[in-house]
Motif scaffolding. Structure first.
Motif, PDB file in Angstrom:
ATOM      1  N   ARG A   3       7.521  -4.831  -3.500  1.00  0.00           N
ATOM      2  CA  ARG A   3       7.036  -5.004  -2.088  1.00  0.00           C
ATOM      3  C   ARG A   3       6.082  -5.921  -1.917  1.00  0.00           C
ATOM      4  O   ARG A   3       5.173  -5.940  -2.525  1.00  0.00           O
ATOM      5  N   LEU A   5       3.706  -8.432   0.826  1.00  0.00           N
ATOM      6  CA  LEU A   5       3.007  -8.733   1.959  1.00  0.00           C
ATOM      7  C   LEU A   5       2.708 -10.176   1.909  1.00  0.00           C
ATOM      8  O   LEU A   5       1.806 -10.778   0.997  1.00  0.00           O
ATOM      9  N   VAL A  18       9.097 -16.327   3.229  1.00  0.00           N
ATOM     10  CA  VAL A  18       9.699 -15.035   3.431  1.00  0.00           C
ATOM     11  C   VAL A  18      11.151 -15.046   3.087  1.00  0.00           C
ATOM     12  O   VAL A  18      11.690 -14.303   2.451  1.00  0.00           O
ATOM     13  N   GLU A  22      13.015 -13.163   0.005  1.00  0.00           N
ATOM     14  CA  GLU A  22      13.940 -12.150   0.288  1.00  0.00           C
ATOM     15  C   GLU A  22      15.282 -12.573  -0.395  1.00  0.00           C
ATOM     16  O   GLU A  22      16.109 -11.673  -0.938  1.00  0.00           O
ATOM     17  N   ASP A  27      11.359  -7.051  -1.124  1.00  0.00           N
ATOM     18  CA  ASP A  27      11.194  -6.357   0.141  1.00  0.00           C
ATOM     19  C   ASP A  27      10.101  -7.001   0.666  1.00  0.00           C
ATOM     20  O   ASP A  27       8.694  -6.857   0.176  1.00  0.00           O
ATOM     21  N   THR A  29       7.465  -8.088   4.120  1.00  0.00           N
ATOM     22  CA  THR A  29       6.646  -7.848   5.304  1.00  0.00           C
ATOM     23  C   THR A  29       5.712  -9.165   5.541  1.00  0.00           C
ATOM     24  O   THR A  29       5.125  -9.486   4.456  1.00  0.00           O
ATOM     25  N   ALA A  31       2.790 -11.340   8.137  1.00  0.00           N
ATOM     26  CA  ALA A  31       1.807 -11.344   9.110  1.00  0.00           C
ATOM     27  C   ALA A  31       1.579 -12.598   9.284  1.00  0.00           C
ATOM     28  O   ALA A  31       1.402 -13.698   8.452  1.00  0.00           O
ATOM     29  N   GLU A  40      -1.714  -4.153   8.413  1.00  0.00           N
ATOM     30  CA  GLU A  40      -0.337  -3.958   7.860  1.00  0.00           C
ATOM     31  C   GLU A  40      -0.514  -3.279   6.460  1.00  0.00           C
ATOM     32  O   GLU A  40       0.041  -2.166   6.087  1.00  0.00           O
ATOM     33  N   LYS A  44       0.382   0.958   5.824  1.00  0.00           N
ATOM     34  CA  LYS A  44       1.178   1.116   4.676  1.00  0.00           C
ATOM     35  C   LYS A  44       0.470   1.872   3.636  1.00  0.00           C
ATOM     36  O   LYS A  44       1.080   2.195   2.511  1.00  0.00           O
ATOM     37  N   PHE A  48       1.940  -1.930  -1.355  1.00  0.00           N
ATOM     38  CA  PHE A  48       2.588  -3.298  -1.783  1.00  0.00           C
ATOM     39  C   PHE A  48       2.507  -3.753  -3.085  1.00  0.00           C
ATOM     40  O   PHE A  48       1.117  -3.201  -3.571  1.00  0.00           O
TER      41      PHE A  48
END
Length: 134
Positions: A3, A5, A18, A22, A27, A29, A31, A40, A44, A48
């Protein structure tokens, strides 16, 4: 699946990063500034594996974000990005906190290799990355 960020204020760079991550199976996320990224991360509970942040951003820059995340979630690996030499110098004082700094512009291969190395815990490459367009 790791994960990640991503904190990046430039819409085009953020979309590129991103999409690249991906496509590499992460995965992700995103901002648009450090303040939102910090929110964020907190929302969570630090869940991350990696924070990938631009250094120069409005609201909260990448250095402040790295300090905040590093203090609250020491298990999160941190990689910073910058296109400004003076900003890269600011990050050198954070050697114990961050994994590395990626110079902008960077290629897809440079980005995915640096992220994979950071997640695998490989030693950071201290030689500045070649400047290639993304």
């Amino acid at each position: 699946m790791a994960r990640i960020l991503v904190a990046e204020d430039d819409d085009n760079v953020r979309a590129f990063v991103v999409r690249a991550l991906e496509m590499s199976g992460y995965d992700v996320t995103a901002a648009s500034d450090g303040g939102l990224a910090a929110e964020e991360m907190a929302a969570k509970g630090g869940n991350f594996d990696l924070l990938l942040s631009d250094i120069k951003m409005p609201v909260m820059d990448g250095i402040a974000l790295a300090l905040t995340v590093g203090a609250q979630y020491p298990d999160v690996t941190i990689v910073l990005m910058t296109g400004f030499a003076d900003q890269r110098e600011r990050a050198h004082g954070l050697d114990a906190l961050i994994y590395d700094v990626i110079n902008k512009p960077f290629s897809l291969a440079q980005l995915t290799e640096k992220v994979a190395d950071a997640l695998a815990g490989k030693p950071a490459n201290i030689i500045p990355l070649a400047r290639q367009a993304f």
